[in-house]
Design an enzyme around this catalytic site. Structure first.
Site, short mmCIF file in Angstrom:
data_model
loop_
_atom_site.label_atom_id
_atom_site.label_comp_id
_atom_site.label_asym_id
_atom_site.label_seq_id
_atom_site.Cartn_x
_atom_site.Cartn_y
_atom_site.Cartn_z
N PHE A 13 104.81 43.87 79.86
CA PHE A 13 105.45 43.87 78.55
C PHE A 13 104.50 43.55 77.39
CE2 PHE A 13 106.46 39.78 80.56
CZ PHE A 13 105.98 38.87 79.63
N LYS A 14 103.22 43.29 77.69
CA LYS A 14 102.24 43.11 76.61
C LYS A 14 101.21 44.24 76.59
CE LYS A 14 102.68 38.11 76.16
NZ LYS A 14 101.99 36.80 76.13
N ASN A 15 101.59 45.35 77.19
CA ASN A 15 100.69 46.51 77.26
C ASN A 15 101.10 47.53 76.20
OD1 ASN A 15 100.00 49.32 78.19
ND2 ASN A 15 98.92 48.18 79.76
#
Length: 279
Positions: free
Chosen positions: A125-127
């Site tokens: 989810f931080k990509n």
């Protein structure tokens, strides 16, 4: 010298199932449906300074991807191959781009693609690439129906996730979905008054839905002072009051509402006095 990049080599099935996942994996070279494809090895040159020690699974999967990319094959098996590559390295822009080309070529049901990308985002989810892919797919579909709730589900896990907030704001602006955002932000601030992302989002919503009429600015001053009175050392709230309120008054006085310049200068002075009283 060799380096093993665990971030690139790990995948959810490896993490969840360990040795079992490795046992279930069938190398592409052993799959009958891929016998017609000659894999293309990665060319790092004769003397690479730092050779990454890819796993055999990673190396082989990407060798086959290079082959289908070279032949410009757009098929069901090529789509499945891109999924395997993405599991192994979700940050690979070329794989995502080629996957989108295959989706268009084959006319795949994009609702299924949303399910795939939902899983990928929850694992990464931080990509940036996974969020960009979802944005493109939603643009193609022109259907944002599930997007606000989806970002809520991510923000419940990480309330300050930059990518989720950026995506949510894109959805709101693109599809005019600002209906209950202030209520949503107020709930987030009730849960965590230090959430700077929520304060930023509050400004974003007001900036895009109002002209910051006098009543709105006064409302925001009162709202922020109320939050400050409960937690005096809350830097996020102070920044919201000091930076945004003063900036708004200055912009209105000097650019957008010059006729009432004296009024906005008076409002700026009032804000300074109220801030002084609370601090």
């Amino acid at each position: 010298m060799s380096v093993r990049d665990d971030d690139e080599l790990s995948s959810p099935d490896d993490d969840a199932n360990g040795d079992l996942a490795s046992q279930l994996w069938v190398p592409y070279a052993e799959r009958p449906e891929w016998r017609d494809v000659e894999p293309i090895e990665q060319d790092d040159g004769p003397d690479p300074i730092v050779a990454i020690a890819y796993s055999e699974k990673f190396r082989e999967t990407h060798n086959y991807f290079r082959a289908i990319l070279h032949s410009k094959e757009k098929s069901e098996r090529a789509l499945n191959l891109t999924a395997d590559c993405i599991w192994l390295n979700a940050a690979n822009y070329t794989v995502w781009q080629y996957r989108r080309e295959i989706l268009k070529e084959l006319g795949i049901d994009l609702k299924d693609e949303l399910k795939f990308i939902e899983v990928m985002i929850k694992c990464n989810f931080k990509n940036y690439q996974v969020w960009h892919h979802r944005r493109v797919i939603v643009e193609w579909m022109q259907d944002p129906g599930a997007e606000l709730e989806f970002t809520c589900s991510i923000l419940r896990k990480d309330a300050k996730n930059y990518h989720a907030w950026q995506y949510r704001q894109w959805v709101i602006l693109t599809f005019n979905l600002d209906g209950n955002e202030l209520e949503y932000v107020e709930q987030l601030l009730s849960d965590d008054v230090y959430n700077n992302s929520a304060w930023n989002h509050r400004y974003f919503i007001l900036n895009n839905t109002t002209k910051f009429e006098p009543g709105i600015i006064e409302q925001e001053i009162d709202f922020t002072l109320d939050k400050i009175s409960k937690v005096l050392n809350n830097e996020s709230a102070w920044n919201y009051l000091r930076g945004r309120a003063f900036e708004l008054c200055a912009d209105l006085a000097q650019k957008y509402d010059k006729i009432r310049r004296k009024y906005w200068e008076y409002m700026s002075k009032q804000i300074s006095e109220k801030v002084g009283m609370v601090s």
